[in-house]
Design a protein around this motif. Structure first.
Motif, PDB file in Angstrom:
ATOM      1  N   MET A 130       8.537 -79.238 -48.362  1.00 49.20           N
ATOM      2  CA  MET A 130       9.780 -79.246 -48.567  1.00 49.20           C
ATOM      3  C   MET A 130      10.770 -78.217 -47.731  1.00 49.20           C
ATOM      4  SD  MET A 130      10.349 -80.940 -52.122  1.00 49.20           S
ATOM      5  CE  MET A 130       9.150 -81.756 -53.076  1.00 49.20           C
ATOM      6  N   ASP A 131      11.790 -78.776 -47.220  1.00 52.97           N
ATOM      7  CA  ASP A 131      12.790 -77.786 -46.564  1.00 52.97           C
ATOM      8  C   ASP A 131      13.963 -78.436 -46.971  1.00 52.97           C
ATOM      9  OD1 ASP A 131      11.044 -76.555 -44.757  1.00 52.97           O
ATOM     10  OD2 ASP A 131      11.377 -77.880 -43.117  1.00 52.97           O
ATOM     11  N   VAL A 132      14.767 -77.553 -47.952  1.00 53.35           N
ATOM     12  CA  VAL A 132      15.910 -77.966 -48.633  1.00 53.35           C
ATOM     13  C   VAL A 132      16.991 -77.180 -47.943  1.00 53.35           C
ATOM     14  CG1 VAL A 132      17.138 -78.078 -50.708  1.00 53.35           C
ATOM     15  CG2 VAL A 132      14.679 -78.287 -50.750  1.00 53.35           C
ATOM     16  N   THR A 133      17.850 -77.808 -47.605  1.00 57.95           N
ATOM     17  CA  THR A 133      19.291 -77.290 -46.935  1.00 57.95           C
ATOM     18  C   THR A 133      20.550 -77.784 -47.866  1.00 57.95           C
ATOM     19  OG1 THR A 133      18.195 -77.351 -44.795  1.00 57.95           O
ATOM     20  CG2 THR A 133      20.769 -76.986 -44.983  1.00 57.95           C
ATOM     21  N   VAL A 134      21.358 -76.687 -48.229  1.00 51.32           N
ATOM     22  CA  VAL A 134      22.500 -76.870 -49.030  1.00 51.32           C
ATOM     23  C   VAL A 134      23.688 -76.376 -48.427  1.00 51.32           C
ATOM     24  CG1 VAL A 134      23.728 -76.525 -51.408  1.00 51.32           C
ATOM     25  CG2 VAL A 134      21.176 -76.845 -51.195  1.00 51.32           C
ATOM     26  N   THR A 135      24.722 -77.237 -47.821  1.00 49.06           N
ATOM     27  CA  THR A 135      25.476 -76.715 -46.890  1.00 49.06           C
ATOM     28  C   THR A 135      27.180 -77.075 -47.616  1.00 49.06           C
ATOM     29  OG1 THR A 135      24.184 -77.228 -45.090  1.00 49.06           O
ATOM     30  CG2 THR A 135      26.831 -76.835 -44.604  1.00 49.06           C
ATOM     31  N   SER A 136      27.857 -76.125 -47.643  1.00 47.64           N
ATOM     32  CA  SER A 136      29.227 -76.426 -48.181  1.00 47.64           C
ATOM     33  C   SER A 136      30.251 -77.190 -47.103  1.00 47.64           C
ATOM     34  CB  SER A 136      29.600 -74.898 -48.521  1.00 47.64           C
ATOM     35  OG  SER A 136      30.184 -74.347 -47.455  1.00 47.64           O
ATOM     36  N   ASP A 137      30.894 -77.757 -47.885  1.00 39.54           N
ATOM     37  CA  ASP A 137      32.057 -78.530 -47.317  1.00 39.54           C
ATOM     38  C   ASP A 137      33.021 -77.665 -46.535  1.00 39.54           C
ATOM     39  OD1 ASP A 137      33.036 -81.060 -46.438  1.00 39.54           O
ATOM     40  OD2 ASP A 137      34.644 -80.715 -47.832  1.00 39.54           O
ATOM     41  N   PRO A 138      33.517 -77.709 -45.488  1.00 40.81           N
ATOM     42  CA  PRO A 138      34.398 -76.866 -44.574  1.00 40.81           C
ATOM     43  C   PRO A 138      35.551 -76.556 -45.379  1.00 40.81           C
ATOM     44  CG  PRO A 138      33.642 -78.352 -43.295  1.00 40.81           C
ATOM     45  CD  PRO A 138      33.104 -78.796 -44.365  1.00 40.81           C
ATOM     46  N   GLY A 139      36.283 -77.287 -46.182  1.00 41.79           N
ATOM     47  CA  GLY A 139      37.499 -77.019 -47.005  1.00 41.79           C
ATOM     48  C   GLY A 139      37.159 -76.195 -48.230  1.00 41.79           C
ATOM     49  N   VAL A 140      36.137 -75.926 -48.499  1.00 41.19           N
ATOM     50  CA  VAL A 140      35.858 -75.369 -49.865  1.00 41.19           C
ATOM     51  C   VAL A 140      35.984 -73.798 -49.930  1.00 41.19           C
ATOM     52  CG1 VAL A 140      33.928 -74.980 -51.546  1.00 41.19           C
ATOM     53  CG2 VAL A 140      34.201 -77.112 -50.600  1.00 41.19           C
ATOM     54  N   SER A 141      35.432 -73.200 -48.866  1.00 40.26           N
ATOM     55  CA  SER A 141      35.714 -71.691 -49.067  1.00 40.26           C
ATOM     56  C   SER A 141      36.070 -71.470 -47.223  1.00 40.26           C
ATOM     57  CB  SER A 141      34.391 -70.981 -49.462  1.00 40.26           C
ATOM     58  OG  SER A 141      33.226 -71.425 -48.425  1.00 40.26           O
ATOM     59  N   THR A 142      36.377 -70.097 -47.479  1.00 40.13           N
ATOM     60  CA  THR A 142      36.902 -69.550 -46.212  1.00 40.13           C
ATOM     61  C   THR A 142      35.827 -69.212 -45.182  1.00 40.13           C
ATOM     62  OG1 THR A 142      36.972 -67.320 -47.129  1.00 40.13           O
ATOM     63  CG2 THR A 142      38.867 -68.360 -47.022  1.00 40.13           C
ATOM     64  N   GLU A 143      34.542 -68.934 -45.786  1.00 37.07           N
ATOM     65  CA  GLU A 143      33.479 -68.805 -44.994  1.00 37.07           C
ATOM     66  C   GLU A 143      32.298 -69.647 -45.335  1.00 37.07           C
ATOM     67  OE1 GLU A 143      31.830 -64.864 -45.520  1.00 37.07           O
ATOM     68  OE2 GLU A 143      33.700 -63.960 -44.825  1.00 37.07           O
ATOM     69  N   PRO A 144      31.798 -70.596 -44.317  1.00 38.45           N
ATOM     70  CA  PRO A 144      30.828 -71.640 -44.825  1.00 38.45           C
ATOM     71  C   PRO A 144      29.429 -71.044 -45.594  1.00 38.45           C
ATOM     72  CG  PRO A 144      30.706 -71.071 -42.302  1.00 38.45           C
ATOM     73  CD  PRO A 144      31.799 -70.410 -42.847  1.00 38.45           C
ATOM     74  N   ILE A 145      29.082 -71.775 -46.386  1.00 38.99           N
ATOM     75  CA  ILE A 145      28.047 -71.181 -47.391  1.00 38.99           C
ATOM     76  C   ILE A 145      26.852 -72.459 -46.935  1.00 38.99           C
ATOM     77  CG2 ILE A 145      27.000 -71.229 -49.441  1.00 38.99           C
ATOM     78  CD1 ILE A 145      30.019 -70.487 -50.391  1.00 38.99           C
ATOM     79  N   ARG A 146      25.704 -71.769 -46.650  1.00 37.98           N
ATOM     80  CA  ARG A 146      24.475 -72.674 -46.016  1.00 37.98           C
ATOM     81  C   ARG A 146      23.419 -71.916 -46.796  1.00 37.98           C
ATOM     82  NH1 ARG A 146      22.803 -76.320 -42.107  1.00 37.98           N
ATOM     83  NH2 ARG A 146      20.930 -75.842 -41.545  1.00 37.98           N
ATOM     84  N   TYR A 147      22.677 -72.631 -47.590  1.00 37.28           N
ATOM     85  CA  TYR A 147      21.375 -71.834 -48.333  1.00 37.28           C
ATOM     86  C   TYR A 147      20.137 -72.758 -47.721  1.00 37.28           C
ATOM     87  CZ  TYR A 147      18.188 -70.341 -51.494  1.00 37.28           C
ATOM     88  OH  TYR A 147      16.934 -69.833 -52.451  1.00 37.28           O
ATOM     89  N   PHE A 148      19.032 -72.319 -47.403  1.00 38.78           N
ATOM     90  CA  PHE A 148      17.863 -72.822 -46.981  1.00 38.78           C
ATOM     91  C   PHE A 148      16.815 -72.453 -47.928  1.00 38.78           C
ATOM     92  CE2 PHE A 148      14.043 -72.955 -44.381  1.00 38.78           C
ATOM     93  CZ  PHE A 148      14.123 -74.319 -43.964  1.00 38.78           C
ATOM     94  N   ARG A 149      16.045 -73.354 -48.209  1.00 38.20           N
ATOM     95  CA  ARG A 149      14.812 -72.926 -49.206  1.00 38.20           C
ATOM     96  C   ARG A 149      13.694 -73.974 -48.784  1.00 38.20           C
ATOM     97  NH1 ARG A 149      14.183 -73.002 -55.634  1.00 38.20           N
ATOM     98  NH2 ARG A 149      11.693 -72.728 -55.436  1.00 38.20           N
ATOM     99  N   ARG A 150      12.483 -73.392 -48.457  1.00 40.22           N
ATOM    100  CA  ARG A 150      11.139 -74.039 -48.140  1.00 40.22           C
ATOM    101  C   ARG A 150      10.305 -73.654 -49.152  1.00 40.22           C
ATOM    102  NH1 ARG A 150       8.830 -73.372 -42.290  1.00 40.22           N
ATOM    103  NH2 ARG A 150      10.551 -75.099 -41.815  1.00 40.22           N
ATOM    104  N   THR A 151       9.651 -74.967 -49.327  1.00 43.60           N
ATOM    105  CA  THR A 151       8.815 -74.773 -50.663  1.00 43.60           C
ATOM    106  C   THR A 151       7.552 -75.713 -50.580  1.00 43.60           C
ATOM    107  OG1 THR A 151       8.430 -75.209 -53.193  1.00 43.60           O
ATOM    108  CG2 THR A 151      10.056 -76.563 -52.157  1.00 43.60           C
ATOM    109  N   LEU A 152       6.500 -75.518 -51.167  1.00 44.83           N
ATOM    110  CA  LEU A 152       5.266 -76.070 -50.989  1.00 44.83           C
ATOM    111  C   LEU A 152       4.876 -76.731 -52.137  1.00 44.83           C
ATOM    112  CD1 LEU A 152       3.130 -76.936 -48.754  1.00 44.83           C
ATOM    113  CD2 LEU A 152       1.590 -75.022 -49.492  1.00 44.83           C
ATOM    114  N   GLN A 153       4.671 -77.934 -52.641  1.00 47.62           N
ATOM    115  CA  GLN A 153       4.536 -78.776 -53.707  1.00 47.62           C
ATOM    116  C   GLN A 153       3.378 -79.605 -53.647  1.00 47.62           C
ATOM    117  OE1 GLN A 153       6.515 -78.138 -56.625  1.00 47.62           O
ATOM    118  NE2 GLN A 153       7.874 -77.019 -55.580  1.00 47.62           N
ATOM    119  N   LYS A 154       2.724 -79.260 -54.854  1.00 50.07           N
ATOM    120  CA  LYS A 154       1.608 -80.212 -55.122  1.00 50.07           C
ATOM    121  C   LYS A 154       1.842 -81.756 -55.485  1.00 50.07           C
ATOM    122  CE  LYS A 154      -3.031 -80.571 -55.091  1.00 50.07           C
ATOM    123  NZ  LYS A 154      -3.685 -81.070 -53.830  1.00 50.07           N
ATOM    124  N   LEU A 155       1.285 -82.641 -55.165  1.00 52.18           N
ATOM    125  CA  LEU A 155       1.705 -84.077 -55.489  1.00 52.18           C
ATOM    126  C   LEU A 155       0.717 -84.354 -56.796  1.00 52.18           C
ATOM    127  CD1 LEU A 155       2.627 -85.978 -52.426  1.00 52.18           C
ATOM    128  CD2 LEU A 155       4.129 -85.103 -54.110  1.00 52.18           C
TER     129      LEU A 155
END
Length: 155
Positions: A130-155
């Motif tokens: 899984m590649d999880v990307t969390v991105t802030s809306d442009p009007g929320v803060s002065t600098e954009p916030i982008r967080y990326f996380r890659r995880t390997l999960q067993k089903l």
């Protein structure tokens, strides 16, 4: 005869007090401007730190949500689930966009959903990357916030 003290009644002394008062006002104004600048900078850093921590927690929650959706997904009829998208807190006044893309290891989904179609070791079959990307809306803060996380999960 009366003696007059000319040292105490000098006209130069009044001008010196005026110059000292102006210098004092300039120094105090400079200190107040620096204090205001540091206060606004600290407030901005605090709100950005709060939003970043919120993005980290949302990324962890989005990975769990995607894993829940994958485990309840009917792969026999619909194929494999490749992405999950969400917004936080709602669509009208969103703060974050959350996107989860998934690649499968050993499930034989076919197409772009397969990262590795089949593995010899049966223990590794049924894993999702899984590649999880969390991105802030442009009007929320002065600098954009982008967080990326890659995880390997067993089903």
């Amino acid at each position: 005869m009366q003696r007059k003290n000319s040292i105490l009644r000098s006209s130069k002394r009044g001008g010196f007090a005026m110059i000292m008062a102006i210098i004092l006002i300039v120094v105090l104004t400079t200190i107040m401007a620096l204090t205001l600048s540091l206060t606004s900078q600290t407030t901005k850093q605090t709100s950005d730190l709060y939003l970043r921590e919120q993005a980290v927690l949302l990324a962890k929650s989005a990975a769990e949500l995607a894993l829940l959706k994958v485990s309840g997904w009917n792969r026999a009829t619909s194929g494999c689930l490749t992405s999950v998208n969400a917004v936080y807190p709602s669509t009208t006044n969103k703060i974050f966009d959350i996107n989860v893309t998934m690649k499968y290891i050993g499930l034989g989904c076919g197409g772009s959903a397969d990262y590795i179609p089949a593995i010899v070791t049966p223990e590794s079959n049924g894993t999702v990357l899984m590649d999880v990307t969390v991105t802030s809306d442009p009007g929320v803060s002065t600098e954009p916030i982008r967080y990326f996380r890659r995880t390997l999960q067993k089903l």
